[in-house]
Structure formats: structure tokens, C-alpha cells
Design a protein around this motif. Sequence first.
Motif, short mmCIF file in Angstrom:
data_model
loop_
_atom_site.label_atom_id
_atom_site.label_comp_id
_atom_site.label_asym_id
_atom_site.label_seq_id
_atom_site.Cartn_x
_atom_site.Cartn_y
_atom_site.Cartn_z
N PHE A 258 0.80 -1.13 -0.05
CA PHE A 258 0.07 0.09 -0.15
C PHE A 258 0.70 1.05 -0.10
O PHE A 258 0.29 2.16 -0.45
CB PHE A 258 -1.29 0.11 1.15
CG PHE A 258 -2.12 -1.44 1.31
CD1 PHE A 258 -2.65 -1.76 0.20
CD2 PHE A 258 -2.44 -1.25 2.67
CE1 PHE A 258 -3.74 -2.38 0.29
CE2 PHE A 258 -4.44 -3.07 2.60
CZ PHE A 258 -4.20 -3.18 0.98
N SER A 259 1.72 1.13 0.37
CA SER A 259 2.96 2.41 0.97
C SER A 259 3.49 3.08 -1.10
O SER A 259 3.91 3.45 -1.00
CB SER A 259 4.80 1.88 1.82
OG SER A 259 5.38 0.99 1.27
N ARG A 260 3.11 2.14 -1.70
CA ARG A 260 3.73 2.29 -2.97
C ARG A 260 2.68 2.93 -3.84
O ARG A 260 2.35 2.98 -5.06
CB ARG A 260 4.11 1.25 -3.95
CG ARG A 260 5.72 0.95 -3.54
CD ARG A 260 5.55 -0.80 -3.99
NE ARG A 260 6.31 -1.36 -3.50
CZ ARG A 260 6.40 -2.95 -3.04
NH1 ARG A 260 5.87 -4.11 -4.47
NH2 ARG A 260 7.72 -3.76 -2.20
N ILE A 261 1.40 3.07 -3.10
CA ILE A 261 0.67 4.06 -3.85
C ILE A 261 0.25 5.28 -3.85
O ILE A 261 1.61 6.22 -3.04
CB ILE A 261 -0.97 3.60 -3.22
CG1 ILE A 261 -1.82 2.43 -2.66
CG2 ILE A 261 -2.09 5.03 -3.09
CD1 ILE A 261 -2.32 2.32 -1.97
N TYR B 270 -4.16 9.42 -2.95
CA TYR B 270 -5.60 10.21 -1.56
C TYR B 270 -6.42 10.60 -1.72
O TYR B 270 -5.83 12.35 -1.98
CB TYR B 270 -4.47 9.86 -0.52
CG TYR B 270 -4.13 8.41 -0.42
CD1 TYR B 270 -4.32 7.67 0.54
CD2 TYR B 270 -2.90 8.46 -0.61
CE1 TYR B 270 -3.96 6.27 0.56
CE2 TYR B 270 -2.06 6.36 -0.39
CZ TYR B 270 -2.66 6.17 0.33
OH TYR B 270 -2.24 4.65 1.06
N GLY B 271 -7.77 10.83 -1.32
CA GLY B 271 -8.48 12.21 -0.95
C GLY B 271 -9.18 12.16 -2.05
O GLY B 271 -10.10 12.65 -2.41
N LYS B 272 -8.76 11.17 -3.19
CA LYS B 272 -9.83 10.49 -3.96
C LYS B 272 -11.13 9.54 -4.57
O LYS B 272 -10.91 8.89 -4.09
CB LYS B 272 -8.94 10.76 -6.47
CG LYS B 272 -8.18 11.94 -6.01
CD LYS B 272 -7.60 12.21 -6.66
CE LYS B 272 -6.74 13.00 -7.55
NZ LYS B 272 -5.89 13.40 -8.51
N GLN B 273 -11.71 9.63 -5.14
CA GLN B 273 -13.09 8.58 -5.33
C GLN B 273 -11.94 7.34 -6.52
O GLN B 273 -13.30 6.54 -5.68
CB GLN B 273 -13.80 8.89 -6.23
CG GLN B 273 -14.62 9.90 -5.22
CD GLN B 273 -16.06 9.95 -6.30
OE1 GLN B 273 -16.26 9.46 -7.70
NE2 GLN B 273 -17.49 10.40 -5.68
N GLY C 14 -8.04 -6.27 7.50
CA GLY C 14 -8.26 -5.69 8.10
C GLY C 14 -8.00 -4.90 7.22
O GLY C 14 -6.88 -4.49 7.42
N VAL C 15 -8.66 -3.26 6.24
CA VAL C 15 -8.07 -2.59 5.76
C VAL C 15 -8.60 -0.98 6.03
O VAL C 15 -10.38 -0.58 5.70
CB VAL C 15 -7.73 -2.58 4.28
CG1 VAL C 15 -7.20 -1.10 3.22
CG2 VAL C 15 -7.20 -3.97 4.05
N ILE C 16 -7.76 0.15 6.05
CA ILE C 16 -8.62 1.42 6.42
C ILE C 16 -7.89 2.11 5.13
O ILE C 16 -6.90 1.97 5.00
CB ILE C 16 -8.22 1.97 7.44
CG1 ILE C 16 -9.45 1.43 8.79
CG2 ILE C 16 -8.28 3.57 7.89
CD1 ILE C 16 -8.39 1.63 10.38
N GLY C 17 -8.48 2.90 5.08
CA GLY C 17 -8.06 3.70 3.56
C GLY C 17 -7.40 4.95 3.73
O GLY C 17 -7.01 5.85 2.76
N LEU C 18 -6.45 4.50 4.42
CA LEU C 18 -5.23 5.36 5.01
C LEU C 18 -3.87 5.09 4.40
O LEU C 18 -2.73 5.37 4.57
CB LEU C 18 -5.00 5.86 5.99
CG LEU C 18 -5.98 6.63 6.87
CD1 LEU C 18 -6.15 6.53 7.96
CD2 LEU C 18 -6.33 7.86 5.58
N GLY C 19 -4.34 3.13 3.39
CA GLY C 19 -3.64 2.54 3.80
C GLY C 19 -2.58 1.64 4.49
O GLY C 19 -1.63 1.12 4.22
N GLU C 20 -3.72 1.94 5.80
CA GLU C 20 -2.95 1.28 7.05
C GLU C 20 -3.67 -0.60 6.31
O GLU C 20 -4.77 -0.54 6.41
CB GLU C 20 -3.80 1.66 8.62
CG GLU C 20 -2.92 2.89 8.19
CD GLU C 20 -1.12 2.52 8.45
OE1 GLU C 20 -1.14 1.53 9.57
OE2 GLU C 20 -0.76 3.22 8.67
#
Length: 494
Positions: free
Chosen positions: A362-365, A370-373, A470-476
Amino acid sequence: ALFRGQAELFAGLKIAQLGYEFKKYPVLHLDMSLGSSSQNLLESLRDTLNKLGNAEGKKKFASAIPGLMLDELVDALIKKYHENVVMLIDEYDYPVSHNIGDTQLANANSAVLSDFYASLKSISSNLRFVMVTGVTRYAMMGLSAGLNQLVDISFDPEYAAICGFTPDELDQYFGDRYDSVLDHQKSIGEMPAESSTADLRQKILDWYDGYTWDGRTQVLNPISILFFFQRRYFKEYWNASSPSTDFLKNKIASNPLSVTKNNFQGFSERDLSLITVGELATVPFLFHTGYLTIDKIVKVAGKDQYSFKVPNFELKGAIYDMLLLPLSSLLTENIDKESINLNKAIKEQDGLRLTQIIKAVFSRIPAQHYGKQIINEYYFHDLLLAYFFGLVAEVRPEEPGPLGNLDLILVTYDDIHAVIEIKYAKSVGRAGLEEALDKLARQGLKAIKEKKYGETYRLAGHDFVSIGLGVIGLGEAKAVFGEPLEPTAMDCGK
């Protein structure tokens, strides 16, 4: 050929009931799956019209222009039969769709076809009925100008079942073959020994059903069904015959994230109609060529808005082959090293290590996403599919289970079947980050247990493990292991 006789008998009975009397009309059948180049297309059109003319006694045409030849032929048929002509144009777009990877050739063929179809306007008063079939609506390539009375039935609910077998028709035409096919499936190990014909039927539906043009009526792919009952094993039959596959692979490779589920929604009928050779939007083209089907239709400001989905298991494999190969190369820095770490984390049921691996992915996103749909549950799901693809022995996305579709099954190189259920939240909420992630991961484990995800693999005696993610939309992310690795004696049926 397998069902034509039954269909004709059925049609005859219906006509008799209605008291309808057939009247004969001259019929012109034009099969447009012709030459591969612009010059060959012209020659093939001339050759086809000459053969049709010779069969009706017209030995010579005054012109060598296909549109004018058609005009002469229709006139000759009317004089011979004293009735207007029925015209059947099969695969009207084939010379373009079959060459879509070569823009210059596709445009050249499109120009030839547009001129030819536009010539229908001059003979429209001499045509009793015209039926046109094809794949993609390249602004109808002159057909709409030539025949302004054409009615497009693509999305008409009245005709939603004409391009495939409904589940009831599957039983009607092939039900007497279920027993023999099931015996063969058991003999080759594709289905467990305790499987019933109901299990076989459901697996056929999972593989080949799901196409819909009205969001309600579903039909099975006729090509795949006919091949399946001939060969008696499950395979991607239709996809192997599609001429668009290589073009789509190249197109998706240039922008793989354009084919995530997040991008399968919000299309108007206009979006699906105004397609030109040089401006092919990926999702509408996937729909037209059969890789996607309608998921639902909703009214927005009084107009229909279409969302799409992958129709069945056969097409899921094809779509993910196109999508994940280019994506996985973007997400994996050192394939050998990461493959060893991933397989080891699953084998040792090391939730901490697996969590670290996934968070590194996820760190490679790109930060601008982020902040977009574009960042949502489907986005993370597709990224994980892409990452796992090639790092383990096998990845099976959204495989049907007894009570729903599970998210992922990974088969490691140690032949461990890892069932992964992903639970997503857009934000943390009132809880702390670690608490929120742990809650989501355990919800995933609970869903696996309650919905019996992966039960087939455990009962078959495979090493089996459940993973709630579990995934949260902050890349966690956080991964939690649930079931024991070794199947119990009771699970194995021993």
C-alpha cells in the motif's frame, strides 16, 4: 445445430396457436466476416454480391461498386419474386472489430463499410425487413444514416433473452446430459465424489451464466455451453475464441487501474453508443465485446445510468489475466524475495509479517490518489490481487461459496490454501487505528466461518488457513489468522 430443430418446432407451434400464416419473401444474407484488409474487404463484398446474384440468375452487374451492386441485386429480386426483400446483415462490424489493434486498417475498413451501409438509403423502400447483428456500436458505421428506421434492441427488455440460454433453457435442452457429465467430472477429479447434479448445474451457472442486457434477465454464454457439453470439462471456451483479447491486453497494460470495479459504474446509453475506432473507452469496449455485463440500471435525472460487472467465473479469469500481469509488475520490486517472504508468512501463520508485507504494498500507492474517489475498497482489493498474482502458485478471486463469494483464495507453493476475507473502512472513526484494524480483521474471520468460505478445500484434505484482513482507506492494514493450518480428521472425512 444442437437446438435449431427444437427451436423451429417451438416457433411453429406458437405460430399455429396465433393463427399466423407465413408469407415467403426473398432473403439476402450478408455475412460481413470477410477480408482482413481494406482492399480485400472491397473484393470480398463484390465476390459475395456476385455469388448471391448468380444464385438468383443475375449473371452480370453494371457496376463494380458494392453499394450499387446491392441496389441492382435488390431490384432483380423484386422483379423475380414480386415482393420486397428481407435483408440479414450478420456481424456488421467484424472487419473493424477483428482488426481493432491496427487503427489504420480498422479505419480503412470502417470507411468501406460506412459507404456500403449508407447505400441502403436508396433501397430502403424496397426492403421488407432488415436484421443487423454485431458486437460494437461504432456509431453504427453509416447504418443509422442509411436506415433511419432501424430500432436498436440492444437494451430492450423484450429481447433480453435472445442471445444465450436462460437457466430454464439450460435444463430443457441439456438436462438429460447432467448425469453423464457429472460422472465424467468425478472421474477426472474436477468435482468431489459426493457431488450431485444440482451441484453440477450450479457450477455451470457460476462459470457461464450472468450475462444480462436489462439488469434482470440472465443468460448463459451459448458458445461456452455448447463446448462444455461436448467436452465435459470446465474451461474458458469463449475467451479463447475472442479476437479482441490481444488488443485489450495491450490497452489495459497502458493503464491497468482503469479496469478496477470503481470504474465500472455511471455510464449513460450515450456513452455506450458514441464509439469511434480511435477513441475506444476501455470499460464500454469491454462491455461491447462481452467481457463485462450490466450489473444494474438506475435512473439519474430521468435517464438510465449503467453499472457493469464481470459476468461469471470464465470471464473473471480473463479480466484478471489482462489486469493483474501489468499491475503486479508495478507493485513488486523483487519478485523472488517477496515471493519467499509471502509464502513463509502464510505457512508460519505470521500475522505481523503478512501485515508488514501488505502495508509495504500500500505504501507504493501514489500520494495523489488519496482524497480521490479512486481510493475505495475495490481499489485495495485489486491492488492485492495484482500483488499476490505471480508470487504464489495460484490466486482465485471472488470464488463462489455456499453462502456468497469469498474475496480471495491463495494457493502457496507449499500447497496451503489461504482463504482471505477483506473488510474495509474509509476512516478510523472513534476508535484508535489499531483497534479499528483489529475489529475489521476479526470481522473478516467471522465472515469466513459463518459463510463457510473455503469449506470445499478443507473437506478435500488441503492444508487450510483463514485470514481476516482489515484495511482502512489510509493505506493501513492488519492481517489476523484464524483456522488451524492442518485439517482435522473429521474435516478430511477420514
